[in-house]
Design a protein around this motif. Structure first.
Motif, mmCIF file in Angstrom:
data_model
loop_
_atom_site.group_PDB
_atom_site.id
_atom_site.type_symbol
_atom_site.label_atom_id
_atom_site.label_comp_id
_atom_site.label_asym_id
_atom_site.label_seq_id
_atom_site.Cartn_x
_atom_site.Cartn_y
_atom_site.Cartn_z
ATOM 1 N N ASP A 74 45.700 -6.057 81.985
ATOM 2 C CA ASP A 74 45.157 -5.295 83.106
ATOM 3 C C ASP A 74 44.197 -6.181 83.907
ATOM 4 O O ASP A 74 43.223 -6.692 83.338
ATOM 5 C CB ASP A 74 44.424 -4.059 82.602
ATOM 6 N N PRO A 75 44.436 -6.380 85.206
ATOM 7 C CA PRO A 75 43.595 -7.310 85.970
ATOM 8 C C PRO A 75 42.116 -6.941 85.975
ATOM 9 O O PRO A 75 41.254 -7.828 85.921
ATOM 10 C CB PRO A 75 44.194 -7.246 87.380
ATOM 11 N N GLU A 76 41.799 -5.646 86.050
ATOM 12 C CA GLU A 76 40.392 -5.254 86.076
ATOM 13 C C GLU A 76 39.696 -5.612 84.765
ATOM 14 O O GLU A 76 38.567 -6.114 84.755
ATOM 15 C CB GLU A 76 40.257 -3.753 86.367
ATOM 16 N N GLU A 77 40.368 -5.365 83.656
ATOM 17 C CA GLU A 77 39.794 -5.704 82.361
ATOM 18 C C GLU A 77 39.641 -7.222 82.221
ATOM 19 O O GLU A 77 38.634 -7.716 81.692
ATOM 20 C CB GLU A 77 40.662 -5.148 81.236
ATOM 21 N N MET A 78 40.647 -7.952 82.700
ATOM 22 C CA MET A 78 40.587 -9.405 82.624
ATOM 23 C C MET A 78 39.414 -9.941 83.446
ATOM 24 O O MET A 78 38.644 -10.789 82.973
ATOM 25 C CB MET A 78 41.905 -10.002 83.122
ATOM 26 N N LEU A 79 39.233 -9.437 84.658
ATOM 27 C CA LEU A 79 38.141 -9.916 85.502
ATOM 28 C C LEU A 79 36.782 -9.546 84.922
ATOM 29 O O LEU A 79 35.827 -10.332 85.002
ATOM 30 C CB LEU A 79 38.295 -9.362 86.924
ATOM 31 N N ALA A 80 36.687 -8.363 84.322
ATOM 32 C CA ALA A 80 35.423 -7.942 83.720
ATOM 33 C C ALA A 80 35.020 -8.870 82.575
ATOM 34 O O ALA A 80 33.833 -9.089 82.318
ATOM 35 C CB ALA A 80 35.526 -6.503 83.228
ATOM 36 N N ARG A 81 35.995 -9.418 81.892
ATOM 37 C CA ARG A 81 35.727 -10.360 80.809
ATOM 38 C C ARG A 81 35.514 -11.781 81.347
ATOM 39 O O ARG A 81 34.596 -12.493 80.923
ATOM 40 C CB ARG A 81 36.887 -10.337 79.810
ATOM 41 N N CYS A 82 36.362 -12.206 82.303
ATOM 42 C CA CYS A 82 36.383 -13.611 82.704
ATOM 43 C C CYS A 82 35.288 -13.979 83.705
ATOM 44 O O CYS A 82 34.759 -15.096 83.645
ATOM 45 C CB CYS A 82 37.741 -13.974 83.286
#
Length: 242
Positions: A74-82
């Motif tokens: 999920d892009p939102e989850e990935m960005l929140a982590r990265c």
């Protein structure tokens, strides 16, 4: 095809239990090694296959983890982590050093002959290891063109190869220029290859599991070219016959 042995390795980093993929070449002697870093979503079968391909060439290869065994499709989850990771070079270095410790501890590894190859966030991990003064033999990064803290590029002691798509909105011309200026000012032996018409993550085939963002997409022809460029860099800087 040579016989490649693989195994999963768990190790601590960034407060998580990371799950990497270690691929060993045929034989019993010590070999040069490659750290292989994944895109922002994390370690996938794409990177595992690339590690296996490097082992078939004769390298010890560790495809390392970013997210504690999770693939963030999920892009939102990935960005929140990265995004917090990318804003904190010390965390990126800790992730890289933890993976480096794993590959150095492998009995098949020649600990003085290690390179870092990475994609996106994984490529930036390799750059940060170089900026931290780690004695790598080569660094290759595909669509991961970070700029570091002032003056630290001078600590990079190996050739750096970078590849990026000309149409990558995440790594636009201004970012490419800033990266080039940093490398040049640091006296680094560097190359930047721009692949015409390619988007972000042009090297990464679609698996059907991810939701693709605008500006992200595969370019199979350039993906093959980038892989050949990386293999050529390793042949130059990390020869198997040394």
């Amino acid at each position: 095809m040579t016989t490649v042995m693989t195994r999963t390795v768990e190790y601590p980093a960034d407060g998580l239990t990371m799950t990497g993929h270690l691929a060993l070449p045929a034989g019993t002697g010590r070999r040069p090694a490659v750290l292989l870093g994944p895109e922002g979503p994390g370690l996938s079968d794409v990177e595992r296959r690339r590690a296996d391909a490097l082992a078939e060439l004769g390298y010890v290869a560790l495809a390392f983890d970013l997210h504690g065994g999770r693939l963030l499709a999920d892009p939102e989850e990935m960005l929140a982590r990265c995004l917090p990771l990318l804003a904190d070079p010390d965390r990126l270095r800790d992730i890289g050093h933890a993976a480096l410790d794993v590959v150095r501890a492998e009995p098949r590894t020649d600990p003085d002959r290690i390179a870092a190859v990475g994609y996106g966030t994984g490529g930036i991990v390799g750059l940060e290891l170089g900026r931290d003064g780690v004695g790598l033999r080569a660094i290759a990064t595909v669509n991961g063109l970070s700029t570091g803290r002032p003056g630290e590029a001078a600590r990079i002691r190996c050739p750096v190869w970078a590849g990026v798509g000309s149409e990558d909105p995440i790594m636009p011309a201004a970012q490419r220029d800033a990266f080039s200026a940093e490398m040049q000012a640091g006296g680094v032996d560097w190359r930047l290859v721009t692949y015409g018409g390619a988007l972000h993550a042009f090297h990464h085939p679609l698996t059907g599991e991810e939701r693709v963002l605008p500006g992200v997409g595969p370019h199979p022809r350039h993906a093959r070219r980038a892989w050949r460029d990386i293999v050529d860099l390793l042949a130059e800087c990390l020869p198997l016959t040394e």
